[in-house]
Design a protein around this motif. Structure first.
Motif, mmCIF file in Angstrom:
data_model
loop_
_atom_site.group_PDB
_atom_site.id
_atom_site.type_symbol
_atom_site.label_atom_id
_atom_site.label_comp_id
_atom_site.label_asym_id
_atom_site.label_seq_id
_atom_site.Cartn_x
_atom_site.Cartn_y
_atom_site.Cartn_z
ATOM 1 N N GLU A 183 0.827 -1.214 0.000
ATOM 2 C CA GLU A 183 0.000 0.000 0.000
ATOM 3 C C GLU A 183 0.862 1.265 0.000
ATOM 4 O O GLU A 183 1.994 1.264 0.479
ATOM 5 N N GLY A 184 0.283 2.347 -0.525
ATOM 6 C CA GLY A 184 0.936 3.654 -0.443
ATOM 7 C C GLY A 184 1.934 3.949 -1.535
ATOM 8 O O GLY A 184 2.531 5.022 -1.563
ATOM 9 N N VAL A 185 2.140 2.996 -2.454
ATOM 10 C CA VAL A 185 3.080 3.215 -3.557
ATOM 11 C C VAL A 185 2.317 3.859 -4.714
ATOM 12 O O VAL A 185 1.250 3.388 -5.100
ATOM 13 N N LEU A 186 2.874 4.913 -5.271
ATOM 14 C CA LEU A 186 2.234 5.592 -6.396
ATOM 15 C C LEU A 186 3.127 5.540 -7.631
ATOM 16 O O LEU A 186 4.334 5.749 -7.535
ATOM 17 N N SER A 187 2.528 5.227 -8.768
ATOM 18 C CA SER A 187 3.231 5.339 -10.050
ATOM 19 C C SER A 187 2.858 6.692 -10.645
ATOM 20 O O SER A 187 1.675 6.972 -10.855
ATOM 21 N N HIS A 188 3.862 7.538 -10.882
ATOM 22 C CA HIS A 188 3.597 8.916 -11.306
ATOM 23 C C HIS A 188 3.877 9.147 -12.790
ATOM 24 O O HIS A 188 4.791 8.544 -13.353
ATOM 25 N N GLN A 189 3.115 10.070 -13.356
ATOM 26 C CA GLN A 189 3.504 10.619 -14.652
ATOM 27 C C GLN A 189 4.763 11.454 -14.448
ATOM 28 O O GLN A 189 4.925 12.124 -13.422
ATOM 29 N N LEU A 190 5.690 11.362 -15.405
ATOM 30 C CA LEU A 190 6.912 12.161 -15.369
ATOM 31 C C LEU A 190 6.792 13.297 -16.382
ATOM 32 O O LEU A 190 6.339 13.084 -17.505
ATOM 33 N N LYS A 191 7.208 14.485 -15.960
ATOM 34 C CA LYS A 191 7.282 15.621 -16.875
ATOM 35 C C LYS A 191 8.633 16.288 -16.673
ATOM 36 O O LYS A 191 9.365 15.930 -15.744
ATOM 37 N N GLN A 192 8.955 17.270 -17.488
ATOM 38 C CA GLN A 192 10.253 17.921 -17.346
ATOM 39 C C GLN A 192 10.390 18.525 -15.943
ATOM 40 O O GLN A 192 9.572 19.327 -15.521
ATOM 41 N N PHE A 193 11.424 18.081 -15.237
ATOM 42 C CA PHE A 193 11.721 18.515 -13.862
ATOM 43 C C PHE A 193 10.639 18.128 -12.852
ATOM 44 O O PHE A 193 10.626 18.643 -11.731
ATOM 45 N N VAL A 194 9.734 17.222 -13.216
ATOM 46 C CA VAL A 194 8.674 16.786 -12.286
ATOM 47 C C VAL A 194 8.724 15.265 -12.151
ATOM 48 O O VAL A 194 8.375 14.538 -13.078
ATOM 49 N N ILE A 195 9.163 14.802 -10.962
ATOM 50 C CA ILE A 195 9.290 13.360 -10.739
ATOM 51 C C ILE A 195 7.985 12.775 -10.185
ATOM 52 O O ILE A 195 7.776 11.574 -10.192
ATOM 53 N N ASP A 196 7.097 13.642 -9.704
ATOM 54 C CA ASP A 196 5.841 13.165 -9.107
ATOM 55 C C ASP A 196 4.661 13.934 -9.706
ATOM 56 O O ASP A 196 4.008 14.732 -9.048
ATOM 57 N N GLY A 197 4.419 13.690 -10.995
ATOM 58 C CA GLY A 197 3.341 14.376 -11.719
ATOM 59 C C GLY A 197 1.969 14.068 -11.143
ATOM 60 O O GLY A 197 1.783 13.108 -10.382
ATOM 61 N N ASN A 198 0.978 14.875 -11.530
ATOM 62 C CA ASN A 198 -0.365 14.766 -10.943
ATOM 63 C C ASN A 198 -1.133 13.523 -11.377
ATOM 64 O O ASN A 198 -1.992 13.041 -10.648
ATOM 65 N N LYS A 199 -0.855 13.017 -12.565
ATOM 66 C CA LYS A 199 -1.518 11.782 -12.993
ATOM 67 C C LYS A 199 -0.815 10.608 -12.325
ATOM 68 O O LYS A 199 0.394 10.430 -12.494
ATOM 69 N N VAL A 200 -1.557 9.820 -11.548
ATOM 70 C CA VAL A 200 -0.917 8.725 -10.803
ATOM 71 C C VAL A 200 -1.716 7.432 -10.925
ATOM 72 O O VAL A 200 -2.921 7.449 -11.194
ATOM 73 N N VAL A 201 -0.998 6.325 -10.701
ATOM 74 C CA VAL A 201 -1.630 5.011 -10.574
ATOM 75 C C VAL A 201 -1.423 4.576 -9.126
ATOM 76 O O VAL A 201 -0.300 4.538 -8.636
ATOM 77 N N LEU A 202 -2.521 4.258 -8.462
ATOM 78 C CA LEU A 202 -2.475 3.828 -7.070
ATOM 79 C C LEU A 202 -2.131 2.343 -7.018
ATOM 80 O O LEU A 202 -2.604 1.558 -7.849
ATOM 81 N N SER A 203 -1.299 1.950 -6.048
ATOM 82 C CA SER A 203 -0.955 0.528 -5.935
ATOM 83 C C SER A 203 -2.146 -0.261 -5.396
ATOM 84 O O SER A 203 -2.487 -1.329 -5.894
#
Length: 391
Positions: A183-203
């Protein structure tokens, strides 16, 4: 800069720009080599901090060797410090220089690291058991669960699919191996200089953690993060002092009182304004004092070291995927050791159906087909869990 140039720059920040694709793939090539180097160092009695340092130094050196002779200065370097989390430790273990923790025979080691070129980030995580010969028993089950879940996720992270499709599928895969998605792991969208983008996949979807529904789109990039456990999949923070990785919270400001805090915060703002960093990279005497006040006033986002129960085994696989017009291109990975799981999924029609999905996009007739560059989006086969590790 004219408004036309500004619009053009904005447009070219995704995969529709060949230059952006090249930067992602350059970062991916470096991080794959860094992972290979770190894996070679994972031997009994090796100090974890020494291996983390070697990984970080390699990334810094290799990224420093590219895009040197360009007109505009290009930022490049570590996007996520090298972490080695062992057995029931879930993530983010990257100790200070004074830590004497060493690896042991049969340890299950999770390596997690990332680098960037001009803010275009490639991350990877891989799990390796320190032993000769095949991995068997529950260690093989939890690793096969992570690998199969990653392969299924790879086929479901595609334009038109939704984030909840991936969340549901990876939980079913883990359950098939009698394991849990952590639990609590998020897969994030990556953007330039953004490692934790707003679009996410919840584990794992539950009442406590909810994210907005989102649909994957062409030209997006994702870091798909799969963590499986033989335990409950509900990790805990045991000791805040183990936390060494932080990221500057860019939306927060506070006038720090202590001189040590101001010194450290100034160092962080200059060296690591955007990407996560390790406290090892700071002036260590002042770091301990200074970081506490920075944390108390939420100027830093911590990446805590989490643990499952003693005796549980945790596996971690993370890859970076580019959603190219001609299909999904997984650009970071490493092949696994030979696995001999105690559980077979051969009779699981749903999982086999997911694994049979291709990763190429089928273009409708009449549309303009973008000419694929060499090395783009090769058809990926389900990874054979008995495949030997690359040399």
């Amino acid at each position: 800069m004219s408004s036309d140039e500004e619009v053009r720059e904005e447009k070219e920040l995704d995969l529709s720009s060949n230059e952006v694709v090249t930067k992602y793939k350059t970062a991916a090539e470096i991080i794959n080599k860094a992972l290979k180097l770190v894996l070679a160092e994972c031997k009994p009695k090796a100090k974890i901090v020494d291996i983390c340092e070697k990984g970080d130094n390699f990334i810094t050196e290799q990224t420093g060797n590219v895009y040197k002779n360009v007109k505009r200065k290009i930022e490049r370097g570590i996007a996520f410090p090298t972490c080695l989390s062992v057995n029931n430790t879930v993530c983010h273990f990257s100790p200070l220089a004074t830590d004497d923790t060493v690896l042991q025979e049969n340890d299950m080691v999770k390596i997690d690291m990332g680098c960037h070129i001009d803010g275009f980030i490639a991350v990877v995580a891989h799990t390796h058991v320190i032993k000769d010969g095949p991995v068997a028993g529950r260690a093989a089950d939890v690793l096969a669960a992570a690998n199969t879940a990653a392969e299924v996720a790879m086929r479901l992270v595609r334009p038109g699919k939704k984030n909840k499709d991936v969340t549901e599928a990876i939980q079913k895969v883990a359950a098939a191996y009698d394991c849990k998605i952590v639990e609590g792991v998020l897969s994030h969208q990556l953007k330039q200089f953004v490692i934790d983008g707003n679009k996410v996949v919840l584990s794992v979807s539950n009442a406590d953690t909810k994210v907005d529904d989102a649909e994957f789109e062409e030209n997006e990039v994702y870091a798909i993060d799969i963590v499986t456990s033989t335990g409950e999949g509900k990790p805990k923070l045991l000791d805040e002092k183990q936390t060494t990785i932080y990221k500057r919270a860019v939306d927060k400001n506070y006038h720090l009182k202590m001189k040590a805090s101001r010194f450290i915060f100034s160092e962080i703002s200059q060296k690591f304004p955007i990407m996560p960093f390790t406290a090892r990279a700071l002036e260590e005497k002042r770091a301990r004092l200074g970081l506490v006040e920075c944390m108390n006033h939420e100027l830093l986002q911590p990446y805590p070291v989490l643990h499952e129960k003693q005796g549980d085994l945790v596996a971690h696989i993370k890859f970076t995927v580019l959603l190219m017009p001609n299909g999904s291109d997984k650009v970071t990975s490493h092949s696994l050791q030979e696995l001999q799981p105690t559980i077979s999924i051969e009779d699981n029609a749903e999982i086999k159906g997911w694994l049979a999905l291709g990763t190429k996009s089928k273009k409708k007739g009449g549309g303009k087909k973008k000419k694929g560059k060499k090395g783009d989006a090769a058809e990926a086969e389900p990874m054979d869990v008995s495949e030997q590790s690359q040399e």
